[in-house]
Enzyme design. Structure first.
Site, PDB file in Angstrom:
ATOM      1  CE  LYS A 278      -4.342  -1.372   2.232  1.00 16.86           C
ATOM      2  NZ  LYS A 278      -5.191  -1.210   3.429  1.00 16.86           N
ATOM      3  CD  GLU A 364     -20.123  -5.056   6.109  1.00 20.06           C
ATOM      4  OE1 GLU A 364     -19.441  -4.138   5.622  1.00 20.06           O
ATOM      5  OE2 GLU A 364     -20.144  -6.224   5.637  1.00 20.06           O
ATOM      6  NE  ARG A 392     -21.835  -5.881   1.966  1.00 17.75           N
ATOM      7  CZ  ARG A 392     -20.597  -6.144   1.536  1.00 17.75           C
ATOM      8  NH1 ARG A 392     -19.597  -5.392   1.931  1.00 17.75           N
ATOM      9  NH2 ARG A 392     -20.369  -7.150   0.742  1.00 17.75           N
TER      10      ARG A 392
END
Length: 624
Positions: A278, A364, A392
């Site tokens: 990253k 979730e 979700r």
């Protein structure tokens, strides 16, 4: 035009280039990404990490005929740059500008729209099966980040793909090195060998030969699994029916391109494990990829982002402070987040109460049922979650929490319009989708003090409660940190007494409603509760006023205003009512205040709606 764009080819041109030229393209893409995002803001660290991977994918596969299915979109800015959208980056994430996520109607290269995590493998599997059914000879590739691999949906798709023996390549972009050893020469060599034709034809031939001698075949299979288990983390994927390759260096085109070329020739479910970094190529983002995941405009020389001037704290910060205060007084309070520690304001809580902090990853559904299990055993969970992500876990909210009437408090951030993230992230639907669930108390504060009071109220309830609040700064009211302050259950607050018209506000539209009330000499009410509604007050107002205007920063269809109309009709009352809310359409990216004005949810819009309603009462349309 930016001179860099003249150097960046389309995918067809990229495929005609030499390797050294392709490496130059990767450098240009990274430079252009830094130049533009430093001016506009957006997702940065993950995109910097996928530059070489994106170049390799478009160099190897015949896009857009071959399908690249990117997960989420946080990692797909290089994909947008290489597919002709570089000139649009000056309006990245702005109204009528370039989306920060994948959109099918934006480009034929965006095979599948994505703003939420972990959908890529499922969608790509559907495309691979569709290609087989229609006898289309195309490649389908899903590119999924390792964070997205924490979601159950990804494993459901892997499990199904292995059973279907689908012709599908999954690229696992592992940018945290969370499930892999360091990349080295031996690993790189083995991957090149394993992805080559010779090895795979030998493996298939051996399988056919050994099928005549089942004990030997089983012995060979176990031996292969044992050896691979010693040198790679791919046994899990192999058990799910995938041939696993990797890990390889996701920044080395000399490895990436030949490996992808080899894998393109292999049929069946394949998974390539790629290691990326990253923030690659920008030191501040490499050192702190979390901070540079999503950025505001910044200085390219030192990475410094412009600090916001002092003012009212954000609603997220107010929630985070309340959570820490409450945890000090309540030993059973635990906090749960689905991979949104920073976004939901939980950094300080994690530092103060690490044993009571649970980041469950991008999961979730699990977050909500995990909270239900904690509540069953005497803990008092607070689930910090965005409105768009709670969607979700709808079944878990209903089935695992509400039916059992468990004391779980949902702190629902980003409720309402969210600005640059656009349609996939607007908190438009929570009042409508939650209002119909029995046992659930739903509150919407008018300001940051009322947010604290409502959090106290919800925490004290014996059943589930949901407090929704918007993104951004509060209105600047003085804050009292009294943990005993609550809001009377189901009781609204009269803000202004007027005549003829009653304006009912849900949430932070209260200030705009009050301004409109002054202009119209209308009664203004801060409703506070979406459920239960203050029916007693509604009946009283209906007897004293000719009309109602309801205002909410949520979808008008089925939302809080609909609840008001239902409640009045149930009492046999039929006043004229105008419901102001978000329309029956998806709201794209753009400045939230500008959208509120355009949609008639600011003070001017409320005034206009009130005058029109009163005008119709004074001059009713003739009966045909």
């Amino acid at each position: 035009m930016n001179p860099l764009l003249e150097q960046i080819p389309d995918p067809q041109g990229l495929r005609q280039m030499s390797r050294s030229e392709q490496k130059a393209v990767a450098r240009w893409v990274r430079q252009f990404l830094l130049e533009t995002v430093s001016q506009t803001g957006g997702h940065l660290a993950s995109c910097l990490g996928t530059v070489e991977l994106t170049v390799a994918l478009h160099a190897v596969f015949a896009t857009p005929e071959d399908r690249l299915v990117w997960d989420v979109g946080h990692q797909a800015y290089p994909h947008k740059i290489l597919t002709g959208r570089g000139p649009l980056f000056q309006r990245l994430r702005m109204k009528d500008g370039l989306s920060g996520f994948l959109k099918r109607d934006e480009s034929p290269y965006d095979a599948f729209g994505a703003g939420h995590s972990s959908t890529s493998i499922s969608a790509a599997l559907g495309m691979a099966v569709a290609a087989k059914l229609s006898q289309q000879q195309r490649q389908v590739v899903a590119i999924i980040g390792d964070g997205a691999m924490t979601a159950g949906l990804a494993y459901e798709a892997l499990n199904n793909a292995g059973v279907l023996d689908a012709d599908l390549l999954v690229v696992l972009n592992d940018n945290e090195m969370s499930i892999s050893p360091n990349v080295g020469a031996v690993s790189r060599y083995l991957t090149r060998i394993l992805s080559g034709r010779f090895y795979n034809s030998m493996r298939e031939g051996a399988g056919q030969a050994l099928s005549l001698v089942p004990p030997l075949r089983e012995l060979a299979r176990k031996a292969e699994e044992g050896v691979k288990g010693l040198v790679s983390p791919g046994v899990l994927f192999e058990e799910m029916g995938f041939h696993y390759y990797g890990p390889i260096d996701g920044h080395d085109l000399d490895v990436l391109i030949p490996t992808l070329e080899n894998l393109k020739k292999i049929k069946g479910p394949r998974l390539l494990h790629v290691i990326t970094r990253k923030g690659k190529g920008f030191a501040p983002a490499e050192a702190d990829p979390c901070t540079y995941h999503g950025v505001t405009p910044f200085d390219r020389e030192n990475g410094r982002m412009a600090k916001k001037s002092g003012g009212a704290p954000s609603y997220t910060q107010v929630f985070g402070d309340w959570l820490c205060d409450k945890a000090a007084a309540e030993s059973t309070l635990v906090a749960i987040t689905p991979a949104m520690r920073e976004g939901s304001g939980l950094v300080r809580f994690q530092q103060l109460y690490p044993e009571r902090y649970f980041d469950v990853g991008i999961a979730e559904q699990h977050a909500v049922t995990f909270a239900a299990g904690l509540a069953c055993e005497g803990q008092h969970p607070v689930v910090a979650i965005y409105s768009t992500f709670l969607q979700r876990a709808y079944d878990q909210l209903l089935h695992d929490v509400a039916i059992q009437n468990l004391p779980v408090l949902f702190a629902v951030d980003r409720a309402g319009l969210v600005g640059a993230d656009g349609a996939t992230h607007q908190g438009a639907f929570d009042m409508a989708y939650a209002r119909c669930i029995p046992n659930l108390c739903i509150m919407a504060p008018k300001d940051e003090q009322e947010l604290r009071d409502m959090l106290n109220t919800g925490f004290a309830l014996p059943g589930p409660a949901l407090v929704r609040y918007p993104r951004g700064a509060g209105v600047g009211v003085p804050l009292e940190r009294d943990l005993t302050r609550t809001v009377p259950l189901g009781k609204a607050e009269l803000l202004r007494r007027g005549r003829r018209l009653a304006i009912l506000s849900f949430g932070t539209r209260a200030a705009a409603a009050l301004e409109a009330g002054e202009a119209l000499d209308a009664t203004v009410v801060n409703m506070r509760f979406v459920k239960p509604l203050d029916v007693e007050l509604l009946e009283s107002l209906a007897r004293e006023h000719e009309a109602f205007v309801t205002v909410e920063e949520g979808c008008a269809m089925g939302g809080a205003g609909s609840g008001v109309a239902e409640a009045l009709l149930a009492q046999g009352l039929r006043p004229s009512i105008r419901i102001l809310g978000l329309p029956d359409s998806f709201i794209e990216q753009g400045d939230a205040k500008a959208w509120l004005a355009e949609l008639g949810l600011d003070a001017a819009g409320i005034i206009t709606a009130g005058r029109e309603l009163l005008g119709r009462l004074a001059h009713p349309a003739p009966v045909a």
